[in-house]
Design a protein around this motif. Sequence first.
Motif, PDB file in Angstrom:
ATOM      1  N   SER A  57      17.152   2.901  -0.799  1.00  0.00           N
ATOM      2  CA  SER A  57      17.217   3.996  -1.774  1.00  0.00           C
ATOM      3  C   SER A  57      17.931   5.201  -1.190  1.00  0.00           C
ATOM      4  O   SER A  57      18.524   6.004  -1.920  1.00  0.00           O
ATOM      5  N   LEU A  58      17.871   5.323   0.147  1.00  0.00           N
ATOM      6  CA  LEU A  58      18.461   6.472   0.825  1.00  0.00           C
ATOM      7  C   LEU A  58      18.770   6.082   2.257  1.00  0.00           C
ATOM      8  O   LEU A  58      17.984   5.388   2.906  1.00  0.00           O
ATOM      9  N   LEU A  59      19.918   6.516   2.751  1.00  0.00           N
ATOM     10  CA  LEU A  59      20.253   6.364   4.164  1.00  0.00           C
ATOM     11  C   LEU A  59      20.107   7.719   4.843  1.00  0.00           C
ATOM     12  O   LEU A  59      20.516   8.748   4.284  1.00  0.00           O
ATOM     13  N   ILE A  60      19.517   7.709   6.032  1.00  0.00           N
ATOM     14  CA  ILE A  60      19.266   8.948   6.766  1.00  0.00           C
ATOM     15  C   ILE A  60      20.109   8.968   8.025  1.00  0.00           C
ATOM     16  O   ILE A  60      20.005   8.076   8.877  1.00  0.00           O
ATOM     17  N   ALA A  61      20.953   9.985   8.149  1.00  0.00           N
ATOM     18  CA  ALA A  61      21.729  10.212   9.366  1.00  0.00           C
ATOM     19  C   ALA A  61      21.027  11.287  10.193  1.00  0.00           C
ATOM     20  O   ALA A  61      20.271  12.104   9.664  1.00  0.00           O
ATOM     21  N   VAL A  62      21.279  11.278  11.496  1.00  0.00           N
ATOM     22  CA  VAL A  62      20.659  12.247  12.385  1.00  0.00           C
ATOM     23  C   VAL A  62      21.512  13.502  12.535  1.00  0.00           C
ATOM     24  O   VAL A  62      20.992  14.585  12.801  1.00  0.00           O
ATOM     25  N   THR A  63      22.836  13.366  12.345  1.00  0.00           N
ATOM     26  CA  THR A  63      23.748  14.511  12.450  1.00  0.00           C
ATOM     27  C   THR A  63      24.752  14.460  11.299  1.00  0.00           C
ATOM     28  O   THR A  63      24.989  13.391  10.710  1.00  0.00           O
ATOM     29  N   PRO A  64      25.403  15.594  10.986  1.00  0.00           N
ATOM     30  CA  PRO A  64      26.473  15.579   9.976  1.00  0.00           C
ATOM     31  C   PRO A  64      27.599  14.617  10.339  1.00  0.00           C
ATOM     32  O   PRO A  64      28.194  13.980   9.458  1.00  0.00           O
ATOM     33  N   LEU A  65      27.925  14.502  11.640  1.00  0.00           N
ATOM     34  CA  LEU A  65      28.970  13.577  12.063  1.00  0.00           C
ATOM     35  C   LEU A  65      28.577  12.138  11.741  1.00  0.00           C
ATOM     36  O   LEU A  65      29.387  11.357  11.229  1.00  0.00           O
ATOM     37  N   GLU A  66      27.330  11.771  12.045  1.00  0.00           N
ATOM     38  CA  GLU A  66      26.882  10.414  11.737  1.00  0.00           C
ATOM     39  C   GLU A  66      26.926  10.171  10.230  1.00  0.00           C
ATOM     40  O   GLU A  66      27.300   9.087   9.771  1.00  0.00           O
ATOM     41  N   SER A  71      10.430  16.136   0.486  1.00  0.00           N
ATOM     42  CA  SER A  71      11.115  16.400  -0.778  1.00  0.00           C
ATOM     43  C   SER A  71      11.997  15.221  -1.177  1.00  0.00           C
ATOM     44  O   SER A  71      12.027  14.808  -2.350  1.00  0.00           O
ATOM     45  N   HIS A  72      12.713  14.654  -0.228  1.00  0.00           N
ATOM     46  CA  HIS A  72      13.557  13.493  -0.512  1.00  0.00           C
ATOM     47  C   HIS A  72      12.707  12.269  -0.859  1.00  0.00           C
ATOM     48  O   HIS A  72      13.077  11.478  -1.745  1.00  0.00           O
ATOM     49  N   PHE A  73      11.579  12.102  -0.189  1.00  0.00           N
ATOM     50  CA  PHE A  73      10.695  10.977  -0.501  1.00  0.00           C
ATOM     51  C   PHE A  73      10.187  11.060  -1.936  1.00  0.00           C
ATOM     52  O   PHE A  73      10.138  10.057  -2.661  1.00  0.00           O
ATOM     53  N   HIS A  74       9.791  12.255  -2.364  1.00  0.00           N
ATOM     54  CA  HIS A  74       9.344  12.424  -3.752  1.00  0.00           C
ATOM     55  C   HIS A  74      10.460  12.045  -4.720  1.00  0.00           C
ATOM     56  O   HIS A  74      10.213  11.401  -5.748  1.00  0.00           O
ATOM     57  N   GLY A  75      11.680  12.439  -4.396  1.00  0.00           N
ATOM     58  CA  GLY A  75      12.809  12.086  -5.242  1.00  0.00           C
ATOM     59  C   GLY A  75      13.040  10.585  -5.295  1.00  0.00           C
ATOM     60  O   GLY A  75      13.347  10.025  -6.368  1.00  0.00           O
ATOM     61  N   MET A  76      12.887   9.897  -4.151  1.00  0.00           N
ATOM     62  CA  MET A  76      13.037   8.453  -4.112  1.00  0.00           C
ATOM     63  C   MET A  76      12.024   7.772  -5.018  1.00  0.00           C
ATOM     64  O   MET A  76      12.365   6.862  -5.788  1.00  0.00           O
ATOM     65  N   VAL A  77      10.771   8.211  -4.934  1.00  0.00           N
ATOM     66  CA  VAL A  77       9.714   7.597  -5.733  1.00  0.00           C
ATOM     67  C   VAL A  77       9.967   7.824  -7.213  1.00  0.00           C
ATOM     68  O   VAL A  77       9.848   6.916  -8.034  1.00  0.00           O
ATOM     69  N   ALA A  78      10.348   9.053  -7.583  1.00  0.00           N
ATOM     70  CA  ALA A  78      10.614   9.371  -8.987  1.00  0.00           C
ATOM     71  C   ALA A  78      11.795   8.542  -9.509  1.00  0.00           C
ATOM     72  O   ALA A  78      11.734   7.989 -10.621  1.00  0.00           O
ATOM     73  N   ASN A  79      12.869   8.446  -8.753  1.00  0.00           N
ATOM     74  CA  ASN A  79      14.032   7.680  -9.199  1.00  0.00           C
ATOM     75  C   ASN A  79      13.719   6.196  -9.310  1.00  0.00           C
ATOM     76  O   ASN A  79      14.230   5.509 -10.201  1.00  0.00           O
ATOM     77  N   HIS A  80      12.865   5.705  -8.411  1.00  0.00           N
ATOM     78  CA  HIS A  80      12.526   4.281  -8.432  1.00  0.00           C
ATOM     79  C   HIS A  80      11.710   3.955  -9.681  1.00  0.00           C
ATOM     80  O   HIS A  80      11.862   2.884 -10.264  1.00  0.00           O
ATOM     81  N   ARG A  81      10.845   4.869 -10.085  1.00  0.00           N
ATOM     82  CA  ARG A  81      10.034   4.636 -11.279  1.00  0.00           C
ATOM     83  C   ARG A  81      10.889   4.646 -12.543  1.00  0.00           C
ATOM     84  O   ARG A  81      10.622   3.936 -13.504  1.00  0.00           O
ATOM     85  N   LYS A  85       0.814  -1.217   0.000  1.00  0.00           N
ATOM     86  CA  LYS A  85       0.000   0.000   0.000  1.00  0.00           C
ATOM     87  C   LYS A  85       0.844   1.262   0.000  1.00  0.00           C
ATOM     88  O   LYS A  85       0.400   2.323  -0.430  1.00  0.00           O
ATOM     89  N   ALA A  86       2.072   1.158   0.479  1.00  0.00           N
ATOM     90  CA  ALA A  86       2.924   2.341   0.636  1.00  0.00           C
ATOM     91  C   ALA A  86       3.566   2.748  -0.688  1.00  0.00           C
ATOM     92  O   ALA A  86       3.920   1.906  -1.519  1.00  0.00           O
ATOM     93  N   ASP A  87       3.730   4.043  -0.864  1.00  0.00           N
ATOM     94  CA  ASP A  87       4.522   4.565  -1.975  1.00  0.00           C
ATOM     95  C   ASP A  87       6.001   4.626  -1.600  1.00  0.00           C
ATOM     96  O   ASP A  87       6.872   4.485  -2.461  1.00  0.00           O
ATOM     97  N   VAL A  88       6.262   4.874  -0.320  1.00  0.00           N
ATOM     98  CA  VAL A  88       7.635   4.956   0.174  1.00  0.00           C
ATOM     99  C   VAL A  88       7.649   4.489   1.628  1.00  0.00           C
ATOM    100  O   VAL A  88       6.644   4.613   2.339  1.00  0.00           O
ATOM    101  N   ILE A  89       8.786   3.956   2.063  1.00  0.00           N
ATOM    102  CA  ILE A  89       8.892   3.361   3.399  1.00  0.00           C
ATOM    103  C   ILE A  89      10.072   3.990   4.129  1.00  0.00           C
ATOM    104  O   ILE A  89      11.135   4.217   3.540  1.00  0.00           O
ATOM    105  N   HIS A  90       9.855   4.268   5.410  1.00  0.00           N
ATOM    106  CA  HIS A  90      10.905   4.807   6.280  1.00  0.00           C
ATOM    107  C   HIS A  90      11.147   3.793   7.397  1.00  0.00           C
ATOM    108  O   HIS A  90      10.264   3.551   8.227  1.00  0.00           O
ATOM    109  N   ILE A  91      12.336   3.181   7.400  1.00  0.00           N
ATOM    110  CA  ILE A  91      12.689   2.162   8.391  1.00  0.00           C
ATOM    111  C   ILE A  91      13.642   2.783   9.405  1.00  0.00           C
ATOM    112  O   ILE A  91      14.684   3.323   9.032  1.00  0.00           O
ATOM    113  N   LEU A  92      13.291   2.665  10.681  1.00  0.00           N
ATOM    114  CA  LEU A  92      14.109   3.258  11.744  1.00  0.00           C
ATOM    115  C   LEU A  92      14.619   2.162  12.671  1.00  0.00           C
ATOM    116  O   LEU A  92      13.828   1.408  13.248  1.00  0.00           O
ATOM    117  N   GLY A  93      15.940   2.081  12.805  1.00  0.00           N
ATOM    118  CA  GLY A  93      16.540   1.113  13.716  1.00  0.00           C
ATOM    119  C   GLY A  93      17.214  -0.020  12.978  1.00  0.00           C
ATOM    120  O   GLY A  93      16.676  -0.553  11.993  1.00  0.00           O
TER     121      GLY A  93
END
Length: 374
Positions: free
Chosen positions: A145-154, A363-373, A83-91
């Motif tokens: 499709s994308l990795l998300i860091a919480v800080t610039p150091l991470e 904005s990043h999610f829209h980019g992920m969906v567009a690139n995936h298509r 059902k999802a267009d995009v997924i955000h996995i945390l952990g």
Amino acid sequence: MNILLTTISLDSRKGGGTAERTRRLSAHLASKGHPCEIVTIEDGDLAEKLRERAIQVYATGSLRLRFTVPFINPFRLAQSVRKADVIHILGYWNLLSIATAFLATRLGKPYAFSAAGEFVGLDRPRSIARLFHVLLGKRVIRDASLLIAVTPLERSQILERFRLSADSVIVIPNGVEEHAEAVSDLPAVSGAPYVLFVGRLAEVKGPDLLVEAFADVASEYRDVRLVMAGPDFGMRSSLETFVRERQLGDRVIFTGHLGEIERNDAYRRALLLAVPSRAEAMSLVALEAGVAGTPVLLTDQCGFDEVESIGGGLVVPATVQGLRGGLRSMLVNRQSLGAKGQALQTYVRGKFTWPSIVDRLISHFHGMVANHRD
């Protein structure tokens, strides 16, 4: 855009900052017109708050062996993924993240993955953690499709650790809400001035370091108390024993878990917040204190060193000596604490409120969906 989010827990007592991050992300995504569903291993009070906002929550439940085994219904989870267009996995270190990433890849759905600081477990992994990473975790990282860091150091650590391209890892920091002032009925934090700790009473959060540092300076600031606000994760008994041995009496107060209203009120009344963590991706409690106008003393392991450079507090080593020196520096000049709190408040309000953070994520999610298509 339909968005699926996963996290280990939606219990505010056990899930900590990651649970709160998931709650805020989903609430603000939904408020901007993007239907959300959350899959979690552990149900809880935050899940109920989301359900009240008509956000669907699927809690798998679990069995605790040497590690947590979620009772995942693969057909139910696959339904959510489809059902999802995009997924955000945390952990990272959990089987729900693995199962969701696997299904997303099989069903052709793009997903963003955030370890939220958990990659630090790869520095000195136990054998079972090393096996998890090699057999399961690497594939989650590779297929994201994308990795998300919480800080610039991470972000820089992720890029170096996994040798990824710069455009594959972005920074989406923790955020905060601005709350209207509300006074709670919490006698333990009223009256005398106090230093505040908010977090789990667990080794990684460093409450033992702070209690010992406070004990060393308590005789110098006899009117100041230390308030330890947070659920017990195995350390409260030893901390209370230490307090008795140092004859601090009611100078150190253990409140247990505080609800949102009580916690925000505790921030506003505190002289300062102390964050003695031994390891942290980015301290959410420091942001919460900042938006309340309270200065912060935190360690250099909290991912928020800007606190000192913008004049909002001090950053010290994650040791008893470092915290002891920090407490002395801030308490000896109390008249400056208000200005430090205001500086931190201005900084946090300008960079870390959820509406602006969520706009960037969308904005990043829209980019992920567009690139995936493509």
